[in-house]
Design a protein around this motif. Structure first.
Motif, PDB file in Angstrom:
ATOM      1  N   VAL A  18      93.682  86.500  83.315  1.00 14.29           N
ATOM      2  CA  VAL A  18      92.489  85.821  83.411  1.00 14.29           C
ATOM      3  C   VAL A  18      91.329  85.510  84.432  1.00 14.29           C
ATOM      4  N   CYS A  19      91.855  85.436  85.163  1.00 17.76           N
ATOM      5  CA  CYS A  19      91.560  84.967  86.446  1.00 17.76           C
ATOM      6  C   CYS A  19      90.985  86.089  86.938  1.00 17.76           C
ATOM      7  N   ALA A  20      91.571  87.356  87.155  1.00 16.79           N
ATOM      8  CA  ALA A  20      91.285  88.900  87.457  1.00 16.79           C
ATOM      9  C   ALA A  20      90.203  89.210  86.580  1.00 16.79           C
ATOM     10  N   LEU A  21      89.857  89.165  85.480  1.00 17.51           N
ATOM     11  CA  LEU A  21      88.838  89.540  84.854  1.00 17.51           C
ATOM     12  C   LEU A  21      87.268  88.536  84.649  1.00 17.51           C
ATOM     13  N   ALA A  22      88.391  87.354  85.303  1.00 16.53           N
ATOM     14  CA  ALA A  22      86.779  86.112  85.274  1.00 16.53           C
ATOM     15  C   ALA A  22      85.936  86.695  86.619  1.00 16.53           C
ATOM     16  N   SER A  23      86.485  86.570  87.881  1.00 17.42           N
ATOM     17  CA  SER A  23      85.786  87.310  89.029  1.00 17.42           C
ATOM     18  C   SER A  23      85.240  88.723  88.546  1.00 17.42           C
ATOM     19  N   CYS A  24      85.591  89.156  87.617  1.00 15.32           N
ATOM     20  CA  CYS A  24      84.809  90.631  87.561  1.00 15.32           C
ATOM     21  C   CYS A  24      83.252  90.503  87.066  1.00 15.32           C
ATOM     22  N   GLY A  25      82.375  90.344  88.191  1.00 13.39           N
ATOM     23  CA  GLY A  25      80.880  90.001  87.992  1.00 13.39           C
ATOM     24  C   GLY A  25      79.816  90.343  87.124  1.00 13.39           C
ATOM     25  N   LYS A  26      78.934  89.358  86.812  1.00 10.17           N
ATOM     26  CA  LYS A  26      78.409  89.990  85.459  1.00 10.17           C
ATOM     27  C   LYS A  26      77.165  91.337  86.422  1.00 10.17           C
ATOM     28  N   LYS A  27      77.737  93.002  86.022  1.00 10.97           N
ATOM     29  CA  LYS A  27      76.773  93.493  86.174  1.00 10.97           C
ATOM     30  C   LYS A  27      76.059  94.848  84.731  1.00 10.97           C
ATOM     31  N   LEU A  28      75.335  95.459  86.097  1.00 12.05           N
ATOM     32  CA  LEU A  28      73.761  95.726  84.738  1.00 12.05           C
ATOM     33  C   LEU A  28      74.339  97.621  85.296  1.00 12.05           C
ATOM     34  N   SER A  29      73.756  98.021  83.906  1.00 12.13           N
ATOM     35  CA  SER A  29      73.697  99.432  84.064  1.00 12.13           C
ATOM     36  C   SER A  29      72.260 100.561  83.049  1.00 12.13           C
ATOM     37  N   THR A  42      58.476 100.926  91.484  1.00  8.51           N
ATOM     38  CA  THR A  42      59.882 100.377  92.157  1.00  8.51           C
ATOM     39  C   THR A  42      59.966 100.587  90.784  1.00  8.51           C
ATOM     40  N   SER A  43      61.448 101.163  90.884  1.00  3.94           N
ATOM     41  CA  SER A  43      62.893 101.475  89.758  1.00  3.94           C
ATOM     42  C   SER A  43      64.169 101.093  90.801  1.00  3.94           C
ATOM     43  N   TYR A  44      64.733 100.410  89.738  1.00  4.67           N
ATOM     44  CA  TYR A  44      66.377  99.612  89.818  1.00  4.67           C
ATOM     45  C   TYR A  44      66.881 100.834  89.229  1.00  4.67           C
ATOM     46  N   THR A  45      67.884 101.610  89.288  1.00  2.02           N
ATOM     47  CA  THR A  45      69.126 102.089  88.764  1.00  2.02           C
ATOM     48  C   THR A  45      69.951 101.366  89.703  1.00  2.02           C
ATOM     49  N   PHE A  46      71.202 101.333  87.963  1.00  2.32           N
ATOM     50  CA  PHE A  46      72.177 100.370  88.644  1.00  2.32           C
ATOM     51  C   PHE A  46      73.081 101.300  87.361  1.00  2.32           C
ATOM     52  N   ILE A  53      67.751 102.756  94.465  1.00  3.61           N
ATOM     53  CA  ILE A  53      65.651 101.986  94.794  1.00  3.61           C
ATOM     54  C   ILE A  53      64.845 102.812  94.959  1.00  3.61           C
ATOM     55  N   LYS A  54      63.330 103.437  94.278  1.00  2.69           N
ATOM     56  CA  LYS A  54      63.169 104.651  93.914  1.00  2.69           C
ATOM     57  C   LYS A  54      61.782 103.799  94.178  1.00  2.69           C
ATOM     58  N   TYR A  55      60.757 103.957  95.250  1.00  6.01           N
ATOM     59  CA  TYR A  55      59.522 102.807  95.260  1.00  6.01           C
ATOM     60  C   TYR A  55      58.738 103.997  95.717  1.00  6.01           C
ATOM     61  N   THR A  56      57.506 104.277  95.106  1.00  3.48           N
ATOM     62  CA  THR A  56      56.212 105.137  95.467  1.00  3.48           C
ATOM     63  C   THR A  56      55.120 103.852  96.098  1.00  3.48           C
ATOM     64  N   VAL A  57      54.880 104.785  96.944  1.00  2.00           N
ATOM     65  CA  VAL A  57      53.403 104.155  97.920  1.00  2.00           C
ATOM     66  C   VAL A  57      52.328 105.004  97.821  1.00  2.00           C
ATOM     67  N   LEU A  58      51.442 105.019  97.244  1.00  2.00           N
ATOM     68  CA  LEU A  58      50.289 105.992  97.617  1.00  2.00           C
ATOM     69  C   LEU A  58      50.900 107.573  97.010  1.00  2.00           C
ATOM     70  N   GLY A  59      52.012 107.819  96.612  1.00  3.06           N
ATOM     71  CA  GLY A  59      51.961 108.890  96.033  1.00  3.06           C
ATOM     72  C   GLY A  59      53.735 109.580  96.023  1.00  3.06           C
ATOM     73  N   PHE A  60      54.186 108.942  97.655  1.00  2.53           N
ATOM     74  CA  PHE A  60      55.068 109.256  98.796  1.00  2.53           C
ATOM     75  C   PHE A  60      56.169 108.065  97.640  1.00  2.53           C
ATOM     76  N   GLU A  61      57.410 108.963  97.498  1.00  4.52           N
ATOM     77  CA  GLU A  61      58.551 108.374  97.168  1.00  4.52           C
ATOM     78  C   GLU A  61      59.543 108.228  97.845  1.00  4.52           C
ATOM     79  N   LYS A  62      60.279 106.904  97.656  1.00  4.87           N
ATOM     80  CA  LYS A  62      61.451 107.257  98.751  1.00  4.87           C
ATOM     81  C   LYS A  62      62.422 106.473  98.245  1.00  4.87           C
ATOM     82  N   THR A  63      64.298 106.358  98.342  1.00  2.00           N
ATOM     83  CA  THR A  63      65.121 106.175  98.183  1.00  2.00           C
ATOM     84  C   THR A  63      65.887 105.804  99.193  1.00  2.00           C
TER      85      THR A  63
END
Length: 122
Positions: A18-29, A42-46, A53-63
């Motif tokens: 129970v302790c091991a399962l409780a220690s697993c935090g919330k996860k996103l997908s 900006t986009s976040y992929t979990f 994290i991918k973000y676009t500024v003036l058409g240029f994308e960075k990751t």
């Protein structure tokens, strides 16, 4: 005596499980995104404990790639903490602890990171 030891051992295994399962935090997908026209966004992929994290500024994308954890801070507020490698360019803008919330409006799932709202990409 042997029966008592077996019962105690079984109880210890259950408590540890129970302790091991409780220690697993919330996860996103999946991917969550917000954009301002075609020139910025900006986009976040979990996936597991990893985030891209991918973000676009003036058409240029960075990751940027790193890890995240959703937890509660000292004020008992839910936060998300991002960590990136030392070689991640521009990571200082995204690294650290931010207020976090998630919810659903109709059929649309969303998360809020530091007050900015990102909707789930289907």
């Amino acid at each position: 005596m042997k029966k008592t030891i077996r019962i105690v051992a079984l109880m210890l295994v259950l408590v540890m499980s129970v302790c091991a399962l409780a220690s697993c935090g919330k996860k996103l997908s999946g991917e969550y995104a917000a954009s301002v026209g075609d020139l910025a966004g900006t986009s976040y992929t979990f996936k597991g404990s990893k985030v891209t994290i991918k973000y676009t500024v003036l058409g240029f994308e960075k990751t940027i790639e790193g890890e995240y954890e959703i937890t509660t801070n000292d004020d008992d507020k839910e936060v998300i903490i991002f960590t990136f490698g030392d070689d991640a360019e521009d990571a200082d803008k995204y690294e650290g602890e931010f207020a976090f919330a998630e919810g659903k409006e109709g059929d649309t799932e969303y998360i809020k990171i530091g007050g900015a709202k990102y909707t789930k990409v289907k």
